[in-house]
Design a protein around this motif. Structure first.
Motif, PDB file in Angstrom:
ATOM      1  N   ALA A  29       0.869  -1.204   0.013  1.00 14.86           N
ATOM      2  CA  ALA A  29      -0.074  -0.199  -0.095  1.00 14.86           C
ATOM      3  C   ALA A  29       1.070   1.158   0.055  1.00 14.86           C
ATOM      4  CB  ALA A  29      -0.974  -0.095   1.277  1.00 14.86           C
ATOM      5  N   ASP A  55       2.727   0.481   3.200  1.00 17.41           N
ATOM      6  CA  ASP A  55       2.287  -0.263   4.347  1.00 17.41           C
ATOM      7  C   ASP A  55       2.285  -1.838   3.555  1.00 17.41           C
ATOM      8  OD1 ASP A  55       1.931   1.640   6.308  1.00 17.41           O
ATOM      9  OD2 ASP A  55      -0.088   1.783   5.819  1.00 17.41           O
ATOM     10  N   LEU A 111      -0.193  -5.318   3.361  1.00 21.85           N
ATOM     11  CA  LEU A 111      -1.309  -5.786   3.674  1.00 21.85           C
ATOM     12  C   LEU A 111      -1.425  -7.203   3.132  1.00 21.85           C
ATOM     13  CD1 LEU A 111      -4.364  -5.101   5.104  1.00 21.85           C
ATOM     14  CD2 LEU A 111      -5.134  -4.601   2.910  1.00 21.85           C
ATOM     15  N   VAL A 159      -3.625  -5.521  13.286  1.00 26.90           N
ATOM     16  CA  VAL A 159      -2.753  -4.602  12.727  1.00 26.90           C
ATOM     17  C   VAL A 159      -1.544  -4.648  13.851  1.00 26.90           C
ATOM     18  CG1 VAL A 159      -2.453  -1.865  12.655  1.00 26.90           C
ATOM     19  CG2 VAL A 159      -4.757  -3.130  12.254  1.00 26.90           C
ATOM     20  N   ALA A 196      -3.191   3.209  14.296  1.00 36.23           N
ATOM     21  CA  ALA A 196      -4.090   3.099  13.383  1.00 36.23           C
ATOM     22  C   ALA A 196      -5.554   3.105  13.439  1.00 36.23           C
ATOM     23  CB  ALA A 196      -3.796   1.786  12.551  1.00 36.23           C
ATOM     24  N   ASN A 211     -11.426   0.796  10.904  1.00 36.01           N
ATOM     25  CA  ASN A 211     -10.186   1.109   9.896  1.00 36.01           C
ATOM     26  C   ASN A 211     -10.655   1.008   8.451  1.00 36.01           C
ATOM     27  OD1 ASN A 211      -7.780  -0.103   8.219  1.00 36.01           O
ATOM     28  ND2 ASN A 211      -6.856   0.342  10.193  1.00 36.01           N
ATOM     29  N   VAL A 242      -9.647  -0.487   6.084  1.00 41.06           N
ATOM     30  CA  VAL A 242      -9.624  -1.600   5.391  1.00 41.06           C
ATOM     31  C   VAL A 242     -10.725  -2.378   5.558  1.00 41.06           C
ATOM     32  CG1 VAL A 242      -8.648  -3.929   5.532  1.00 41.06           C
ATOM     33  CG2 VAL A 242      -6.952  -2.014   5.596  1.00 41.06           C
ATOM     34  N   LEU A 272      -2.486  -5.991   8.769  1.00 38.83           N
ATOM     35  CA  LEU A 272      -1.999  -4.865   8.069  1.00 38.83           C
ATOM     36  C   LEU A 272      -0.635  -4.696   9.066  1.00 38.83           C
ATOM     37  CD1 LEU A 272      -1.895  -2.298   6.712  1.00 38.83           C
ATOM     38  CD2 LEU A 272      -3.389  -1.325   8.248  1.00 38.83           C
ATOM     39  N   LYS A 274       1.937  -1.677   9.638  1.00 42.10           N
ATOM     40  CA  LYS A 274       1.401  -0.204   9.370  1.00 42.10           C
ATOM     41  C   LYS A 274       3.010   0.315   9.559  1.00 42.10           C
ATOM     42  CE  LYS A 274      -1.209   3.263   8.461  1.00 42.10           C
ATOM     43  NZ  LYS A 274      -1.728   3.399   7.307  1.00 42.10           N
ATOM     44  N   ASP A 328      -4.119   1.765   2.256  1.00 35.51           N
ATOM     45  CA  ASP A 328      -4.624   0.591   2.868  1.00 35.51           C
ATOM     46  C   ASP A 328      -5.934  -0.065   2.221  1.00 35.51           C
ATOM     47  OD1 ASP A 328      -2.237   0.509   4.153  1.00 35.51           O
ATOM     48  OD2 ASP A 328      -3.201   1.437   6.033  1.00 35.51           O
TER      49      ASP A 328
END
Length: 289
Positions: free
Chosen positions: A11, A44, A46, A58, A66, A72, A74, A95, A97, A111
């Motif tokens: 991401a 990031d 994912l 996360v 986050a 989130n 996502v 994820l 981060k 993301d």
């Protein structure tokens, strides 16, 4: 028993090479015109294990910032896609981060876009399936551009996209690790609904030549953001002092600033020097495309 299939997507951070505010619309949203590019070395990570249900875990250097997993972007993007694609298979997202939060780099939007690309893979869909594009727009203004993750002109709230042919731009990104809220910066800009923004200084280059637009462009949120977070101004001065730097600017609503360099070697050398000069800052050399 075989391990479940695990799909991966980067991401990449979004960088606003220019960000011009045209005014504030009657509905309260700001009308923007921005050239954006994406960072090759600031992203990031994912992953998705397709399966029943929907979840998110996360981690990473900025995982604690986050926000709640169920809010989130996502998760919001996945739910938005499921509303539009009947029988869409979801699964467990993870994820990592690595990009600062509330940094003007569109991290949450990137993301969300990566989540839509992963769901496209898992369900045999094209990433530009109109239903996924619609889900991206419903999730956030920056998500459609992040879904493509390549240089583009964003207009309106970000929903009008035009691909831009841009030579790779060696760059250094810096962030003082102070979150700056987008809404706070737009409030500081002080436009009333229906008001047109008149920028100070000369007009930028006419659309059509990205290099000229970048050189003569600006970020109309920069002055307001510097009033909120003076560190932004300090970062711009530090970047501008580096050998080979050919221009500096803030990205998005801040607090990330970037410098463009003539070569990748100069950008890497500057990043090393800046990491030593500003040890509390997040610093990355990258290529913007």
């Amino acid at each position: 028993m075989s391990a479940p299939m695990l799909l991966r997507e980067r991401a990449p951070a979004k960088v606003n090479l220019t960000l011009h505010v045209r005014g504030r619309r009657a509905d309260g949203y700001h009308e923007l015109d921005s050239l954006v590019a994406f960072a090759g070395c600031a992203a990031d990570l994912l992953t998705l294990a397709p399966g029943p249900g929907l979840s998110l875990a996360v981690s990473g250097p900025f995982g604690d910032a986050a926000g709640p997993d169920d809010d989130n972007l996502v998760i919001r993007a996945a739910r938005s896609a499921a509303e539009r694609v009947e029988g869409l298979a979801l699964g467990a997202f993870t994820l990592v981060k690595r990009v600062p939060v509330a940094a003007g780099l569109g991290g949450g939007s990137a993301d969300a876009a990566a989540a839509l690309r992963l769901l496209a893979q898992a369900n045999g869909l094209s990433p530009d399936d109109p239903r996924l594009v619609d889900a991206a727009a419903a999730t956030g203004s920056d998500v459609p551009a992040c879904l493509r993750s390549r240089a583009a002109r964003m207009e309106g709230r970000g929903e009008r996209l035009t691909e831009v042919k841009l030579d790779p731009q060696p760059a250094v990104l810096m962030n003082p690790l102070r979150p700056v809220g987008t809404a706070e910066v737009f409030r500081a800009l002080g436009l009333a609904p229906g008001e047109t923004f008149v920028p100070p200084g000369p007009a930028g280059a006419a659309p059509g030549d990205p290099e000229a637009e970048i050189a003569r462009g600006r970020n109309d949120l920069e002055a307001a953001a510097v009033r909120i977070a003076p560190e932004i101004g300090a970062g711009l001065v530090l970047l501008a002092s580096q050998h080979g730097c050919r221009g500096v600017r803030m990205s998005g609503s801040g607090a990330t600033v970037f410098g463009l360099f003539s070569t990748a070697q100069e950008a890497r050398r500057a990043a090393r020097a800046l990491s030593a000069a500003a040890p509390g800052w997040w610093v990355r050399s990258t290529m913007l495309r």
